[in-house]
Motif scaffolding. Structure first.
Motif, mmCIF file in Angstrom:
data_model
loop_
_atom_site.group_PDB
_atom_site.id
_atom_site.type_symbol
_atom_site.label_atom_id
_atom_site.label_comp_id
_atom_site.label_asym_id
_atom_site.label_seq_id
_atom_site.Cartn_x
_atom_site.Cartn_y
_atom_site.Cartn_z
ATOM 1 N N TYR A 281 0.848 -1.187 0.000
ATOM 2 C CA TYR A 281 0.000 0.000 0.000
ATOM 3 C C TYR A 281 0.891 1.247 0.000
ATOM 4 O O TYR A 281 1.808 1.356 0.823
ATOM 5 C CB TYR A 281 -0.907 0.022 1.238
ATOM 6 C CG TYR A 281 -1.828 -1.180 1.347
ATOM 7 C CD1 TYR A 281 -3.129 -1.127 0.861
ATOM 8 C CD2 TYR A 281 -1.379 -2.373 1.916
ATOM 9 C CE1 TYR A 281 -3.973 -2.226 0.956
ATOM 10 C CE2 TYR A 281 -2.211 -3.478 2.010
ATOM 11 C CZ TYR A 281 -3.508 -3.396 1.536
ATOM 12 O OH TYR A 281 -4.334 -4.498 1.627
ATOM 13 N N GLU A 282 0.622 2.160 -0.918
ATOM 14 C CA GLU A 282 1.379 3.407 -0.983
ATOM 15 C C GLU A 282 0.565 4.519 -0.321
ATOM 16 O O GLU A 282 -0.605 4.734 -0.664
ATOM 17 C CB GLU A 282 1.717 3.762 -2.434
ATOM 18 C CG GLU A 282 2.648 2.742 -3.079
ATOM 19 C CD GLU A 282 3.218 3.207 -4.411
ATOM 20 O OE1 GLU A 282 2.819 4.285 -4.906
ATOM 21 O OE2 GLU A 282 4.070 2.486 -4.960
ATOM 22 N N LEU A 283 1.199 5.217 0.606
ATOM 23 C CA LEU A 283 0.488 6.191 1.429
ATOM 24 C C LEU A 283 1.032 7.600 1.215
ATOM 25 O O LEU A 283 2.213 7.867 1.451
ATOM 26 C CB LEU A 283 0.608 5.812 2.911
ATOM 27 C CG LEU A 283 0.201 4.378 3.273
ATOM 28 C CD1 LEU A 283 0.371 4.165 4.776
ATOM 29 C CD2 LEU A 283 -1.229 4.087 2.843
ATOM 30 N N GLY A 284 0.171 8.487 0.776
ATOM 31 C CA GLY A 284 0.540 9.881 0.585
ATOM 32 C C GLY A 284 -0.574 10.779 1.064
ATOM 33 O O GLY A 284 -1.746 10.380 1.128
ATOM 34 N N GLY A 285 -0.242 12.012 1.411
ATOM 35 C CA GLY A 285 -1.235 12.962 1.861
ATOM 36 C C GLY A 285 -2.005 13.567 0.701
ATOM 37 O O GLY A 285 -1.789 13.221 -0.459
#
Length: 334
Positions: free
Chosen positions: A209-213
């Motif tokens: 899972y790639e997490l960015g704001g």
């Protein structure tokens, strides 16, 4: 009976947020760190005896096995941005992650959460990015259902990104930036911790899972945002990559020449390689939506901890209000 989770690197920037969340959720939390005597603050995250710092060196099978004894779940938050002494990228991020997974599987741990990074790539010319990918591959051999979280650059009260540059702007009129046009997607550290908590509870399937704001900005734009928050003026100076490589090479050489006595904590050649690539969530990547989390915007968090870098610190808002009040009243007539 309370379940037990072992968090490697649980007193670090992200790890402490994960520890707080899992303690609040009722888990017994074992915080596995190299210097447990410096991590006693984690005990306050839960009831007496609920959160316990213990010694662990992820380069040692015996040490890791002891930290995992009796654990139902494991979270690995350990990572380095630069090599120092025996802490090499391969030993920590590749071999260390695989070792934790192998011994967690042997212990019968139900779940594993690995903190990786956007840009992890086994073919990368960056040692940091390559060993992150090697660590992912190594752990999946032993824990195929593991959840791998790849956050962009994280921000929060204890971060070493905005705090570092804000401190620089407080004393110098110039903020040098390597990779001024490189794009980032900063993510609030507690949002990443929330995703880790969901994963530990088994509410998402294994995978990457790639997490960015919600905000995507270039490095230059991030510095402009930071300067607005701390209400200071400074020249944002783009540093060409060729110049950055020369500087980083000299600093790396200095570290090697002094056998690590003088550590290069400023800029390494490997960091320059990473700064040449965008650090944003991929178009087809699965992200926060899988966890039911709406990521927090920078503007909601940055003023809450960067205020101390303002010219008047905690009194900055009071002084601004006083100036506005005086301006609204205008000159008095006699």
């Amino acid at each position: 009976m309370q379940k037990l989770v072992t968090i490697f690197g649980g007193s670090g920037f992200l790890g402490r947020y994960v520890a707080q969340r899992l303690a609040k959720a009722g888990w017994r939390v074992r915080v596995a760190v190299r210097r447990p005597y410096e991590a006693h603050f984690v005990r306050m995250y839960g009831a007496v005896g609920q959160v316990e710092p213990v010694f662990a060196n992820i380069r040692s099978d015996q040490s890791v096995a002891a930290a995992l004894s009796g654990a139902d779940a494991v979270v690995n938050c350990v990572g380095i941005l630069a090599e120092s002494g025996a802490n090499k990228f391969g030993a920590v991020q590749a071999e260390g992650a695989a070792r934790i997974a192998r011994l967690a599987a042997a212990e019968g741990c139900e779940r594993m959460v690995q903190i990786s990074a956007i840009g992890a790539d086994s073919a990368s010319d960056s040692d940091y990015a390559r060993t992150k990918a090697e660590g992912e591959a190594g752990l999946l051999e032993h824990m195929p259902d593991a959840v791998i979280l790849r956050p962009s650059i994280m921000f929060g009260a204890e971060d070493e990104f905005f705090n570092r540059f804000a401190g620089m702007a407080r004393f110098f009129p110039v903020v040098p930036v390597v990779g001024a046009n490189t794009r980032f997607q900063p993510v609030f550290v507690d949002d990443v911790a929330a995703a880790a908590e969901v994963a530990v509870h088994g509410r998402v399937p294994g995978g990457i899972y790639e997490l960015g704001g919600p905000d995507v900005e270039t490095f230059r734009e991030l510095m402009a945002t930071m300067l607005r928050v701390i209400r200071r003026r400074a020249l944002i100076l783009p540093v060409p990559f060729f110049a950055a490589r020369l500087l980083a090479g000299a600093l790396d050489l200095g570290q090697r020449a002094t056998f690590g006595i003088v550590s290069n904590g400023m800029l390494t050649r490997d960091q320059v390689r990473n700064l040449a690539r965008d650090n944003v969530v991929g178009d087809t990547a699965t992200g926060f939506e899988a966890f039911g989390i709406s990521p927090t915007a920078m503007e909601a968090i940055l003023p809450g901890y960067l205020w101390r870098f303002r010219p008047s610190g905690q009194y900055s808002d009071i002084q601004r209000s006083a100036r506005n009040l005086k301006a609204d009243r205008g000159p008095r007539s006699r």
